[in-house]
Design a protein around this motif. Sequence first.
Motif, PDB file in Angstrom:
ATOM      1  N   UNK A 162      -9.881   8.105  -6.644  1.00  0.00           N
ATOM      2  CA  UNK A 162      -9.782   6.870  -7.010  1.00  0.00           C
ATOM      3  C   UNK A 162      -7.809   6.457  -7.293  1.00  0.00           C
ATOM      4  N   UNK A 163      -7.485   5.349  -6.549  1.00  0.00           N
ATOM      5  CA  UNK A 163      -6.183   4.294  -6.930  1.00  0.00           C
ATOM      6  C   UNK A 163      -6.084   4.891  -8.089  1.00  0.00           C
ATOM      7  N   UNK A 164      -6.585   4.404  -9.599  1.00  0.00           N
ATOM      8  CA  UNK A 164      -6.630   4.482 -10.981  1.00  0.00           C
ATOM      9  C   UNK A 164      -6.285   5.443 -11.417  1.00  0.00           C
ATOM     10  N   UNK A 165      -6.795   6.594 -10.735  1.00  0.00           N
ATOM     11  CA  UNK A 165      -6.313   8.501 -11.159  1.00  0.00           C
ATOM     12  C   UNK A 165      -5.169   8.404 -11.344  1.00  0.00           C
ATOM     13  N   UNK A 166      -3.916   7.322 -10.406  1.00  0.00           N
ATOM     14  CA  UNK A 166      -2.603   8.414 -10.293  1.00  0.00           C
ATOM     15  C   UNK A 166      -1.677   7.416 -11.595  1.00  0.00           C
TER      16      UNK A 166
ATOM     17  N   UNK B 126       0.509  -0.973   0.419  1.00  0.00           N
ATOM     18  CA  UNK B 126       0.537  -0.278   0.108  1.00  0.00           C
ATOM     19  C   UNK B 126       0.278   1.082  -0.544  1.00  0.00           C
ATOM     20  N   UNK B 127       2.494   1.140   0.441  1.00  0.00           N
ATOM     21  CA  UNK B 127       3.217   2.309   0.558  1.00  0.00           C
ATOM     22  C   UNK B 127       3.132   2.731  -1.487  1.00  0.00           C
ATOM     23  N   UNK B 128       2.814   1.984  -1.999  1.00  0.00           N
ATOM     24  CA  UNK B 128       2.804   2.585  -3.443  1.00  0.00           C
ATOM     25  C   UNK B 128       2.142   4.106  -3.483  1.00  0.00           C
ATOM     26  N   UNK B 129       0.518   3.605  -3.524  1.00  0.00           N
ATOM     27  CA  UNK B 129      -0.212   4.506  -3.214  1.00  0.00           C
ATOM     28  C   UNK B 129      -0.074   5.905  -2.422  1.00  0.00           C
ATOM     29  N   UNK B 130       0.479   5.118  -1.131  1.00  0.00           N
ATOM     30  CA  UNK B 130       0.189   6.032  -0.515  1.00  0.00           C
ATOM     31  C   UNK B 130       1.287   7.042  -0.687  1.00  0.00           C
TER      32      UNK B 130
ATOM     33  N   UNK C 287       3.999  -6.234 -17.489  1.00  0.00           N
ATOM     34  CA  UNK C 287       3.664  -7.148 -15.648  1.00  0.00           C
ATOM     35  C   UNK C 287       1.972  -4.753 -15.375  1.00  0.00           C
ATOM     36  N   UNK C 288       0.818  -5.884 -15.433  1.00  0.00           N
ATOM     37  CA  UNK C 288      -0.305  -4.842 -15.212  1.00  0.00           C
ATOM     38  C   UNK C 288      -1.011  -4.662 -14.312  1.00  0.00           C
ATOM     39  N   UNK C 289      -0.757  -3.923 -13.286  1.00  0.00           N
ATOM     40  CA  UNK C 289      -1.451  -3.527 -11.686  1.00  0.00           C
ATOM     41  C   UNK C 289      -2.082  -2.647 -12.012  1.00  0.00           C
ATOM     42  N   UNK C 290      -3.469  -3.599 -11.419  1.00  0.00           N
ATOM     43  CA  UNK C 290      -4.622  -2.895 -10.444  1.00  0.00           C
ATOM     44  C   UNK C 290      -4.779  -2.355  -9.797  1.00  0.00           C
ATOM     45  N   UNK C 291      -4.672  -1.034  -9.441  1.00  0.00           N
ATOM     46  CA  UNK C 291      -4.152  -0.350  -8.227  1.00  0.00           C
ATOM     47  C   UNK C 291      -5.542  -0.653  -7.336  1.00  0.00           C
ATOM     48  N   UNK C 292      -6.567  -0.747  -7.841  1.00  0.00           N
ATOM     49  CA  UNK C 292      -7.321  -0.011  -7.050  1.00  0.00           C
ATOM     50  C   UNK C 292      -7.759  -1.979  -6.470  1.00  0.00           C
TER      51      UNK C 292
END
Length: 316
Positions: A105-109, A15-19, A232-237
């Motif tokens: 939301x996280x995807x907006x980052x 979770x630190x990445x989104x933070x 590699x595709x990552x879904x932040x949500x």
Amino acid sequence: MVVARPELDTTPPAAADIGRQAAELSARMPDLLIQARLVANTIAHGIHGRRRAGPGETFWQFRHFQSGEPAKRIDWRRSARDDHLYVREKEWEAAHTVWIWIDRSPSMYFRSQLGQARKIERAVVIGLALTDLLIRGGERVGLVGLIAPSARRNAIETAAQLIAHDPIGEDRLPTEVPFGRFSDLVILGDLLEPLQTLEAGLTGIAGRQVHGHVVQILDPAEETFPFAGRTEFHDAASGLTYTAGRAEAIRGAYLARMAERRRRLRALSDRLGWSCTVHHTDHPAQQPVLALHARLSGGSNPRAGASAAAGREASV
């Protein structure tokens, strides 16, 4: 041709990445606020003010009495100081409220090398610039989850401070907000939720007699899928990770699904009588702000501009 089987990893990322990205957004809020002011000032120089005569409580100007008008409209005190008869006009006041929802939301980052800014940064600049322009024109503007509708000139500074304090929000559409009847709602987000969720949410909002303006904000990479090789595709949500052995092998299927999403979103907007615009982050922020302002300030009928463009999709 042998296509590598995609792999799906359900291990949640740190979770630190989104933070960290949220902290970066907070640190950039002063710069984004300046950008919003610059966008608003640039557009304000090229448009006419909304001030005009009409129903309201605020005095606007005196004008000469015209033959055929009711005599009761004459302002006798002002007319006594001159050789002409004058009518006191009041300033037209908007009877509706404009709400703006910024998807945080996280995807907006997300931002690729093709975009000029992250989607969240562009949404913030568009939302704050539009707020500033509408308030200058006498509108009452509210930012969903941030500030209640008002005409205070410092509204965008207040909103910027609140976003900086709490930069991550929910990804759900604002279906529970107590919008007033005949108000306008501007939706700024990537709209990458499941289509059924989007259709149900937008239809529910429209059913409360709210007029909407949808701006889908996308990174160019989300439209062109410029990936190749093992990716590699990552879904932040959700936290899911999707690994494709040869990303180019799934490009066609991805682009087809994006096209279908666009078609259904446009069809839904048509059916609801809403406007629908796509903005890519490699284009200037002024373009969607100018289009939205034109739709929201279409003459004496605030919906005139929007109605004419309802359902039309422009890539800006």
